[in-house]
Each structure stands twice: as C-alpha cells, then as structure tokens.
Design a protein around this motif. Structure first.
Motif, PDB file in Angstrom:
ATOM      1  N   SER A  82     114.205-114.965  -4.222  1.00 45.40           N
ATOM      2  CA  SER A  82     115.356-115.884  -4.114  1.00 45.40           C
ATOM      3  C   SER A  82     116.145-115.929  -5.423  1.00 45.40           C
ATOM      4  O   SER A  82     117.335-116.198  -5.431  1.00 45.40           O
ATOM      5  CB  SER A  82     114.908-117.292  -3.703  1.00 45.40           C
ATOM      6  N   GLY A  83     115.459-115.622  -6.534  1.00 42.41           N
ATOM      7  CA  GLY A  83     116.128-115.587  -7.842  1.00 42.41           C
ATOM      8  C   GLY A  83     117.204-114.522  -7.889  1.00 42.41           C
ATOM      9  O   GLY A  83     118.250-114.707  -8.522  1.00 42.41           O
ATOM     10  N   LYS A  84     116.973-113.404  -7.180  1.00 39.55           N
ATOM     11  CA  LYS A  84     117.995-112.340  -7.197  1.00 39.55           C
ATOM     12  C   LYS A  84     118.908-112.435  -5.967  1.00 39.55           C
ATOM     13  O   LYS A  84     119.689-111.515  -5.680  1.00 39.55           O
ATOM     14  CB  LYS A  84     117.342-110.965  -7.301  1.00 39.55           C
ATOM     15  N   GLY A  85     118.761-113.560  -5.206  1.00 38.92           N
ATOM     16  CA  GLY A  85     119.669-113.809  -4.075  1.00 38.92           C
ATOM     17  C   GLY A  85     119.200-113.225  -2.752  1.00 38.92           C
ATOM     18  O   GLY A  85     119.925-113.274  -1.764  1.00 38.92           O
ATOM     19  N   GLN A  86     117.981-112.656  -2.716  1.00 36.20           N
ATOM     20  CA  GLN A  86     117.489-112.053  -1.467  1.00 36.20           C
ATOM     21  C   GLN A  86     116.976-113.144  -0.519  1.00 36.20           C
ATOM     22  O   GLN A  86     116.094-113.918  -0.884  1.00 36.20           O
ATOM     23  CB  GLN A  86     116.351-111.073  -1.772  1.00 36.20           C
ATOM     24  N   PRO A  87     117.543-113.259   0.703  1.00 38.47           N
ATOM     25  CA  PRO A  87     117.027-114.272   1.635  1.00 38.47           C
ATOM     26  C   PRO A  87     115.595-113.927   2.058  1.00 38.47           C
ATOM     27  O   PRO A  87     115.285-112.747   2.287  1.00 38.47           O
ATOM     28  CB  PRO A  87     117.991-114.188   2.829  1.00 38.47           C
ATOM     29  N   THR A  88     114.743-114.943   2.156  1.00 36.37           N
ATOM     30  CA  THR A  88     113.325-114.717   2.475  1.00 36.37           C
ATOM     31  C   THR A  88     112.932-115.512   3.711  1.00 36.37           C
ATOM     32  O   THR A  88     113.179-116.711   3.795  1.00 36.37           O
ATOM     33  CB  THR A  88     112.428-115.152   1.286  1.00 36.37           C
ATOM     34  N   LEU A  89     112.328-114.816   4.668  1.00 34.67           N
ATOM     35  CA  LEU A  89     111.775-115.466   5.862  1.00 34.67           C
ATOM     36  C   LEU A  89     110.254-115.427   5.734  1.00 34.67           C
ATOM     37  O   LEU A  89     109.656-114.349   5.681  1.00 34.67           O
ATOM     38  CB  LEU A  89     112.212-114.726   7.132  1.00 34.67           C
ATOM     39  N   VAL A  90     109.633-116.620   5.651  1.00 31.43           N
ATOM     40  CA  VAL A  90     108.185-116.689   5.436  1.00 31.43           C
ATOM     41  C   VAL A  90     107.516-117.067   6.763  1.00 31.43           C
ATOM     42  O   VAL A  90     107.790-118.123   7.324  1.00 31.43           O
ATOM     43  CB  VAL A  90     107.834-117.752   4.363  1.00 31.43           C
ATOM     44  N   GLU A 108     123.157-106.053  -1.259  1.00 32.69           N
ATOM     45  CA  GLU A 108     122.939-105.628  -2.651  1.00 32.69           C
ATOM     46  C   GLU A 108     121.604-106.155  -3.161  1.00 32.69           C
ATOM     47  O   GLU A 108     120.897-105.479  -3.920  1.00 32.69           O
ATOM     48  CB  GLU A 108     124.098-106.171  -3.514  1.00 32.69           C
ATOM     49  N   ALA A 109     121.235-107.381  -2.708  1.00 37.13           N
ATOM     50  CA  ALA A 109     119.968-108.004  -3.152  1.00 37.13           C
ATOM     51  C   ALA A 109     118.754-107.437  -2.411  1.00 37.13           C
ATOM     52  O   ALA A 109     117.617-107.792  -2.717  1.00 37.13           O
ATOM     53  CB  ALA A 109     120.032-109.516  -2.939  1.00 37.13           C
ATOM     54  N   GLY A 110     119.002-106.551  -1.415  1.00 36.89           N
ATOM     55  CA  GLY A 110     117.867-105.913  -0.722  1.00 36.89           C
ATOM     56  C   GLY A 110     117.723-106.309   0.738  1.00 36.89           C
ATOM     57  O   GLY A 110     116.760-105.925   1.395  1.00 36.89           O
ATOM     58  N   GLY A 111     118.672-107.108   1.268  1.00 32.97           N
ATOM     59  CA  GLY A 111     118.580-107.515   2.687  1.00 32.97           C
ATOM     60  C   GLY A 111     117.518-108.587   2.897  1.00 32.97           C
ATOM     61  O   GLY A 111     116.981-109.149   1.944  1.00 32.97           O
ATOM     62  N   LEU A 112     117.207-108.864   4.146  1.00 31.61           N
ATOM     63  CA  LEU A 112     116.231-109.923   4.473  1.00 31.61           C
ATOM     64  C   LEU A 112     114.812-109.474   4.118  1.00 31.61           C
ATOM     65  O   LEU A 112     114.379-108.379   4.473  1.00 31.61           O
ATOM     66  CB  LEU A 112     116.312-110.271   5.959  1.00 31.61           C
ATOM     67  N   ALA A 151     119.171-118.522   7.994  1.00 29.32           N
ATOM     68  CA  ALA A 151     118.087-117.825   7.282  1.00 29.32           C
ATOM     69  C   ALA A 151     118.531-116.562   6.551  1.00 29.32           C
ATOM     70  O   ALA A 151     117.829-116.073   5.670  1.00 29.32           O
ATOM     71  CB  ALA A 151     116.954-117.492   8.250  1.00 29.32           C
ATOM     72  N   GLY A 152     119.715-116.018   6.908  1.00 29.11           N
ATOM     73  CA  GLY A 152     120.165-114.791   6.253  1.00 29.11           C
ATOM     74  C   GLY A 152     121.129-115.025   5.105  1.00 29.11           C
ATOM     75  O   GLY A 152     121.673-114.076   4.519  1.00 29.11           O
ATOM     76  N   LYS A 153     121.364-116.302   4.755  1.00 25.32           N
ATOM     77  CA  LYS A 153     122.303-116.604   3.670  1.00 25.32           C
ATOM     78  C   LYS A 153     121.733-116.184   2.319  1.00 25.32           C
ATOM     79  O   LYS A 153     120.511-116.138   2.148  1.00 25.32           O
ATOM     80  CB  LYS A 153     122.632-118.104   3.653  1.00 25.32           C
ATOM     81  N   LEU A 154     122.609-115.974   1.353  1.00 24.18           N
ATOM     82  CA  LEU A 154     122.224-115.535   0.014  1.00 24.18           C
ATOM     83  C   LEU A 154     121.205-116.510  -0.598  1.00 24.18           C
ATOM     84  O   LEU A 154     121.458-117.706  -0.692  1.00 24.18           O
ATOM     85  CB  LEU A 154     123.470-115.459  -0.867  1.00 24.18           C
ATOM     86  N   GLY A 155     120.027-115.987  -0.952  1.00 25.51           N
ATOM     87  CA  GLY A 155     119.000-116.801  -1.627  1.00 25.51           C
ATOM     88  C   GLY A 155     118.273-117.792  -0.741  1.00 25.51           C
ATOM     89  O   GLY A 155     117.451-118.579  -1.229  1.00 25.51           O
ATOM     90  N   ALA A 156     118.548-117.804   0.608  1.00 26.43           N
ATOM     91  CA  ALA A 156     117.908-118.782   1.514  1.00 26.43           C
ATOM     92  C   ALA A 156     116.414-118.496   1.639  1.00 26.43           C
ATOM     93  O   ALA A 156     115.989-117.331   1.651  1.00 26.43           O
ATOM     94  CB  ALA A 156     118.550-118.717   2.886  1.00 26.43           C
ATOM     95  N   VAL A 157     115.612-119.565   1.721  1.00 29.32           N
ATOM     96  CA  VAL A 157     114.163-119.430   1.966  1.00 29.32           C
ATOM     97  C   VAL A 157     113.856-120.236   3.219  1.00 29.32           C
ATOM     98  O   VAL A 157     114.136-121.430   3.298  1.00 29.32           O
ATOM     99  CB  VAL A 157     113.332-119.959   0.778  1.00 29.32           C
TER     100      VAL A 157
END
Length: 898
Positions: A436-444, A545-549, A484-490
């Motif tokens: 999330s620090g580099k803006g990659q959205p994360t689905l846990v 750019e941040a690597g996708g979901l 869930a796909g927004k920039l940096g979303a967890v």
C-alpha cells in the motif's frame, strides 16, 4: 526426457484445445455475419427473432440457426449496452448451448456470455432460466441484460423472495427468467403442494444456465432444500441439556476435525447418565441404552455438536436474539436458513437466544436432483476444472476451459510457510504496508469472520487504513468490492466467491459516477461522467504502474477451487497483478493434514523466527492434501446423493401423480379402481384364498365393510349361501359400494362430487407423503448400523423404503375410500350454524382491527406510559380515566390487568 503424455499433448493438443479449435469455425461464421447485421434497423433485429421462431417451429435445429442468432444478439448488445462481445465470449456461449460448463476467468464478461445461449434456446418458446447465487445479482443481471433481450423482442423476468404470486407467475412466463437456485428449488416444492393448476408458478424445466456453477452445484448441494412446518415445542429439554454440556471433560468425548464428527466415549456415557438422572431428564431406572432414551441421546449429541463443532463468528453469528448461519464458501449470512434435527435449537440454547420450535419436513429436494430435472444444463465459473469428475458423473456436464481475451499477466508467488500464526500475521502486515506504501491495491483473503477481524485489529494498530468485507458488512458489499481496486486500497474479504462485482483497477467508474451524481444532483450527468472517466484513466495507469491488484491469501482453503477464485480476482483482461499465499503450521488445513513432518523438516533446517519456507515442492504437497479433502467431500456428496436418489424416484412418482390429478376433469374411474382394490384387500384379509368357508371371518369382514365403505350389507348371510366363493363376495361388495357412491353423486350433484374427490385425493396424498418423508428420515438415521452386520446400508435403505412406499400407497387407497364413503351434504341447520360461525369470526376480526387502530392513535395521559410496565402508569384511582388514553375508567381498562 518428456513422458508419453506430455509428448502426445504437444503433438495432438489437449482434449480442451481440440474442442476450442473445432468451435473456432462457428465463431468465424458469426463474425462474417457482423457487417450484414450492423446494417439492420432496430425493428429488423426484432423481426429476425420472429423469423427464427418460425424456423424453430418448422423443425429447424437450433444448431443450424446458431450463427445468425448469435450475430443478432451481439448486434443488440452493442446497441443496448455499448458492449461488443469478444470471440472468447462467443466461444463460451456456444459451449453453454451445448450443455457444458464454460470455465472463464474473472472479468471475462460472463454476464454477457449468458445472453447468447439464452436467446437462442428461448426461440423454442419454452423459457430459459439463468441461475445466480444471490438475489442482488438476479435483479441486477435481469435489469441490465433485459435491455439486450428487449432489443431482440424478448421478455425478461426476475424471481426474488417474498414476491407477490401474480408477479412471480408473470416472471416465469417470460422468455428469459433470472432467479437464485434457492428460489427455483423452493418454487418447485411449493408448486407441488398446490391444489389448483392456475396456482402453479413454474413452467417445464427446459434449459438452465447456472452462474457460479461450482458454488451452486457443489458447495451448496451438500444440504437439501426443505419446506417445513412446526413440530412440538421442546425448549425445556434443549436448555436442560445445554446446562450439562459445558462441564464435560476432554476424556468424555472424541473429536475428529477431518470428518467434523464428535461423539461420547464410554466414560462420557457413564458420566452423562449420572448428570441426566440428577437433572431429572433421564427417568429413574432408565439407561441411556434403552430404546426409550433414543430422543434424549439424540438431543445430547446435538448439544455436544453445537458446543464442539460450531464456532461463533465462523459458522454463525448472533444478531439480536437470532442465530444466523454463515455460508462457509461465500462468508454471507444465510437469513432464514436453519440447521435441521434440533441442531439449530441446540446452538440457540448455547448462545442464550430464544429457542424456536423444531420443524417437520413437508417437502424436500436436493440441488442435484432439482437441476437434473432440466432437459439441458449449462454453467459458468472461473474455477471448475478441479471438480470436473463430479460435474461429469453427477450432472453429465463437460468442462471446457475458454481462453482469456488477453493473456494473463498476473505473477503467482510460491506459498510462504511460517512456523507459527503470529509470525505469519507479522509478515502479512509488513507485506501489506509495503504494497500500500507504493500505491498497490491489496485484497486480503481470510477464511472466517473471526480471522478477518483479528487481521483488521492488527492493521489498525499498524495504522493501515482498510475496509472489511464479511457477513457483518453484507449491505455495503458491492461498494466495498468496487473500491478494492483504488490506488493504495486495502480490503479484507472473508471469501470472494460469487461477489458479482468486478474489482477494476483505479476503482469502478460506474460507482464513482453514481456517488458524484448523488452528492451533486444539480450538475449535468454527462459532464460528471466525462470528468470522472478522464480522472479514472490516470488512476488506472497509476495502479498498473504500482503492479496491479495484489491478492494476499492468509490461509489455504480445503478446496483448491476457492483459492483459485480468490487468486482470479487479480489479473483480469490482461491487467498486471500478483498473488501470494501466507501459511503457518497452525492453520487448520496444515494442522489437520500432517504438519508434523513439515514441522520436523523446518526444525532440521534450523529456521529462525520470522523466516518462511518458500518452495514449489511445498505448493505441490499442499495441493495433494487439498485434492484428498476434495475427493473425500465428493465421496460424501456422492453417498448422500445415492440415498436421495431413492427418495427422488418416489418423489417424481408422487409429484407427477399430483399433476395428473390436477389436470384431470373426472377422477371417478381412478376413485372406483381404488375402491375395488380396497374391497379385494379386505376380502383377502378376512377370507384368505385357498381356505375353507368355516375358516372365514365374515363378521369381521362385515364390520370392516361398514367402517371402510360406509355400507351395511349382509356379508355373513351371503357367505352361508351354497356355492358362494370369495369372487362372488367381491363382486357383490363392488356393486353395493358403486351404488352407494352413485347415490352420493345424486345428492351432491356429479360436478360438485368430482371437485370433492379431487381436493380430497390431493390432501390425502400430501399428508401421506409428509408422513412417509418423516419415516424415511428415521430409516436413514438407523440404517447405517446395518453395516456392522455385514449388510450394505444403501441396499437395505432401498428395499425398506420401497416397502414403505408400497404400504403408503395402500394406506392412500384406504383413506380415500373411507373418507369419500363418509361424506354427506350439510343439513340446512348445519349450514345456518356454519354461516353464523363465519360471521361471528368476521365480526371479531373487524372488532380487533378497530381496537388495534384505536390503540395506535391513542395518546397516553401519562408521559412514558408503557403497556407492559405498570411502574410507568402513575398511581390512578379505580374510577379515574385510564392513563393509556382509551377514555375508559382505569378499573375497566388496564386496572383489570393490574
């Protein structure tokens, strides 16, 4: 060196490749027609539908019309939704029409795919059902795709719970009907409890397309759909048993987590007997092993299961005063669904909730047997290959893996295995922080509410902003998934199967537009859309750019398919993405399925705290463990189905018989045959064949004839006549009984008697079938013990259930004959009494309604007045106005109750 299998595949391709290759030519035919259909007007698209219908009526095969119908449907979708179906979507549609499961990855547009085979098959005029996993998706898809179908001149309907009957019937009469699996199954059962043809909802079962087919036909197929009615109240027994269970020791029971089974040991039985006797539940001098104790033993076992196998916030949640089950596969609340055989009541007692009475089964069907009613079945999902054998064996469905429209660019990391859960969670938090620090959205992904809330607490402590999606946040589901796909979303999700809303990189444009319009209704919607779409492109590029979901799973599920569903949320339509599984030796799957050996390996390697083992071999061994569990679960479902198939054959006979009775105008011949069979059975019983006249019980026969046929004839005198045998007696009884019924027809009028016969026959069939279902349930619960006597429980069940079915039919004939022989028209006096009774009931209902309305409008004289709390009434005298505001004296109103 390559093995023969791999070498053959390289030369000839896999069976799946060959299917795709063979179908490409049909897709090329559809594409060749595109230009021609683009030139048609909107009216001409609808005219094409009418033309195809005529051709189908004329006997032309659907396969011959397929290229034109698909081309017409593609053009309609392009105009109605602005969506042009990809070639891969056409492929998926063709396989569905052929009666296969199209395995298509998440984001490949399965909702649109279903319109093609639905349109083609609806040309037959028999109606197509599109089945979804929840009501939200059924309504959403029906509303969305109805634009396509109406552009083709076809009607669309949606079925949902508590729908008014006339609306439901209209929805089933549509060309294409969207519905959930539960509603379809329950409507089938309800229809088979109706007594008039005009009240039926469903038409025939022609073609069904099942979305999330693995979830519906496998995960949910373990429990049957049951319509039930209340049984006797046993609240006291549940509460008494629940007081005993918590004081049980570990040596008193054995728990097998693999099979989810729990049972008492011998010491446990002795301890239990003492406790139950002391509590007065077990009568003095009675043992747990006595037949009279069966019911008590059953309730105690259910109490033990409630405490040891069912966990709050994992298997169920407590909402208010209610225990609501959670679907282990979707993490959703299953409102209104209850566990059977007293288990739900045992959980209610454990949680201190109000205990609702047990139910008796009125009608039931499994999803397997319901969906096998359809002439043709098709299905769509992102994950079906792992259960290919089950689909083929039970539903005769092939699985075809449809290629993605763009190559999958997702990176799937090897599993990381930690020694302890604590080390695993620390690593998860660090990884989420980094992503999330580099803006990659994360689905846990988590496997239970409890674990999702534990992880949520850890993220809150680490100051990481996040959303939680589980049964508790059910209402905000679509919004949370869309974000869930927004920039940096967890986003923490308890299972992602069948969520129905795509996770789009940069966020969901439609949701953003809806939010913006709601916030500022004055602005022009087109301006809002243009502005948001422009900003969304920048957001999407930043996320790519941040690597996708990044899909991060915190545990392996028992089923590989559920893991694949979660993983498949990332990397849709060629987007970049990454997936990783973080595991520990304390996870349920690892703990139950042999973590000892792995623990020794990790110890030998001398791993430090916080280190993980990451290797493809670990993945392989985990997949083998999962395949074993899947195989075992398949065997359980197969065994359940074998037992249910026995009941299903009988169900089909009863339901088709009911249908014939409802369709028939005159049942007098059927009733007459029943009457004659009853007479034959009575004569056989009291005058057995090949016996002498002095061995006949003619007096017993005469009494039985009066009771069963309502006629008093001198059977004993007939038997004394010279040369009279059982055939003569049967003939005379048949003649006397037929004359008796002819007199009744004259009294009632033939038409009225026909109506009475029909209603009576249906009522008795329903009552007998309910009793039979209960008997089969009891038979099923005891027949397993026959295995100890080296007898096959299934064969025992088959033969005994067949005997029970025969005796049920015998009882049916007897009851119908006896009831019809006893009916008579009401006398004038009885009619007057009945009319007076109905009028009195109506007057009482009107009075009660008026009192309720008066009470609702009444203003209390005392502030804070509560009906059921005398301390809020003040201190009125007996002749004072009542504080409730009724205008009556206190002594004539609430003073009477005080």
């Amino acid at each position: 060196m390559l093995g023969f299998g791999k070498l053959t595949k390289m030369v000839f391709g896999t069976p799946n490749d060959r299917k795709i290759k063979a179908t490409r030519s049909t897709v090329e035919k559809i594409n060749a027609l595109e230009e021609e259909f683009e030139k048609l007007t909107d009216e001409q698209l609808i005219e094409k539908t009418a033309e195809y219908r005529k051709r189908v009526e004329g006997g032309e095969a659907l396969d011959a019309i397929l290229p034109e119908a698909f081309a017409n449907c593609r053009e309609a979708a392009k105009r109605a939704l602005g969506l042009r179906a990809f070639d891969t979507q056409l492929l998926g549609g063709i396989f569905l029409h052929q009666g296969n499961i199209s395995e298509m990855k998440t984001g490949e547009g399965k909702t649109l795919v279903a319109t093609f085979p639905a349109y083609l098959n609806a040309l037959t005029g028999r109606g197509v059902h599109i089945v979804t996993v929840n009501d939200y998706l059924a309504r959403r898809d029906a509303e969305w795709m109805s634009k396509v179908f109406s552009a083709l001149g076809m009607s669309t309907g949606a079925i949902y719970p508590q729908q008014p009957d006339d609306e439901k019937k209209a929805a089933y009469q549509c060309d294409i009907t969207y519905a959930t699996n539960n509603e379809l199954g329950f409507d089938y059962l309800r229809d088979n409890m109706k007594s008039e043809l005009k009240d039926l909802s469903q038409r025939d079962h022609y073609f069904a397309i099942v979305d999330e087919v693995d979830s519906i036909l496998i995960d949910e197929a373990r429990t049957p759909l049951i319509i039930s009615g209340p049984a006797e109240d046993r609240t006291e027994l549940y509460m008494s048993v629940d007081k005993i269970i918590p004081s049980i020791s570990e040596e008193h029971y054995t728990l097998d987590e693999k099979t989810r089974n729990v049972s008492f040991t011998d010491e446990g039985n002795d301890w239990l007997e003492e406790q139950l006797s002391a509590a007065g539940i077990l009568p003095e001098g009675q043992s747990l092993y006595d037949p009279e104790s069966t019911s008590i033993v059953h309730h105690v076992n259910q109490g033990l299961r409630a405490h040891k196998l069912f966990t709050k916030d994992k298997d169920y949640i407590v909402r208010g005063d209610e225990v609501v089950l959670i679907d282990e596969f979707t993490g959703r609340m299953m409102a209104g669904r209850r566990l059977s055989e007293g288990l739900h009541q045992a959980i209610e007692a454990k949680e201190g909730c109000s205990i609702k009475p047990e139910n008796v089964t009125l009608a039931q069907v499994t999803f397997q047997n319901y969906f096998r009613l359809y002439d043709k079945l098709g299905g769509m999902t992102g994950t079906a290959l792992t259960e290919e054998e089950e689909f083929q064996e039970i539903y005769n469905l092939g699985v075809v893996e449809v290629p993605t429209n763009r190559p999958v660019a997702r990176v799937d990391d090897d599993d990381a295995v930690y020694r302890t859960a604590q080390e695993k969670y620390n690593a998860i938090v660090d990884t989420i922080k980094e992503a999330s620090g580099k803006g990659q959205p994360t689905l846990v992904g988590t496997t239970s509410i409890e674990k999702s809330e534990l992880l949520s607490d850890l993220l809150t402590k680490a100051d990481i902003k996040h959303n939680v999606l589980n049964a508790r946040q059910h209402e905000q589901e679509a919004q949370i998934v869309a974000d869930a796909g927004k920039l940096g979303a967890v986003t923490i999700a308890t299972n992602m199967a069948g969520r129905g809303t795509d996770i789009k990189l940069g966020g969901n444009v439609e949701f953003k537009i809806m939010e913006a319009i709601a916030a500022d209704p004055e602005t022009n919607p087109d301006e809002i859309r243009a502005k948001i779409e422009e900003g969304h492109k920048a957001d999407e590029d930043a996320v790519k750019e941040a690597g996708g979901l990044f899909v991060l799973a915190t545990e392996r599920h028992e089923s590989r398919r559920i893991d694949n569903q979660l993983r498949g949320r990332s990397g849709r339509q060629g987007d970049p993405g990454r997936s990783a599984f973080f595991l520990s030796l304390e996870d349920d799957l690892m703990r139950i399925f042999g973590s000892d050996r792995l623990d020794k390996v990790l110890s030998t390697l001398g791993m430090k705290e916080g280190e993980a083992i990451v290797h493809p071999w670990v993945n392989k061994s985990l997949e083998r463990a999962q395949a074993k569990v899947e195989g075992r679960n398949f065997d359980i479902r197969k065994q359940l189905l074998k037992f249910d198939d026995v009941m299903n054959d009988q169900r089909k006979v009863i339901f088709s018989q009911r249908r014939e009775i409802m369709e028939a105008q005159d049942l007098s011949e059927i009733i007459k045959d029943m009457r004659h069979e009853v007479i034959g059975d009575l004569v056989d019983e009291y005058m057995p064949p090949k016996t002498y006249a002095d061995q006949w019980n003619t007096e017993g026969l005469q009494g039985a004839v009066v009771e069963q046929l309502g006629i008093d004839v001198p059977v004993a005198d007939w038997a004394q006549e010279e040369g009279v045998d059982d055939e003569d007696i049967i003939e005379r009884l048949e003649k006397a009984a037929d004359e008796h019924m002819a007199q009744k027809a004259a009294q009632f009028g033939p038409e009225q008697l026909r109506g009475i016969e029909k209603q009576l026959l249906l009522q008795i069939i329903d009552r007998k079938w309910r009793e039979h279902l209960l008997t089969l349930e009891h038979l099923r619960s005891v027949v397993g013990f026959r295995g100890y006597a080296q007898r096959d429980p299934l064969n025992e069940y088959k033969s005994e259930s067949f005997q029970l079915f025969e005796s049920m039919l015998d009882g049916l004939r007897t009851d119908v004959t006896r009831n019809l022989s006893q009916i008579r028209p009401l006398t004038e006096e009885e009619q007057r009494a009945m009319i007076a009774q109905v009028q009195a009931q109506q007057a009482a209902a009107v009075q009660a309604q008026a009192e309720a309305a008066e009470k609702a409008n009444r203003k209390p004289l005392v502030e804070g007045f509560k009906e059921d709390d005398p301390s809020t009434w003040g201190n009125p005298g007996r002749n004072d106005p009542c504080p409730c505001g009724s205008g009556k004296k206190f002594k004539h109103c609430h003073g009477k109750l005080a």
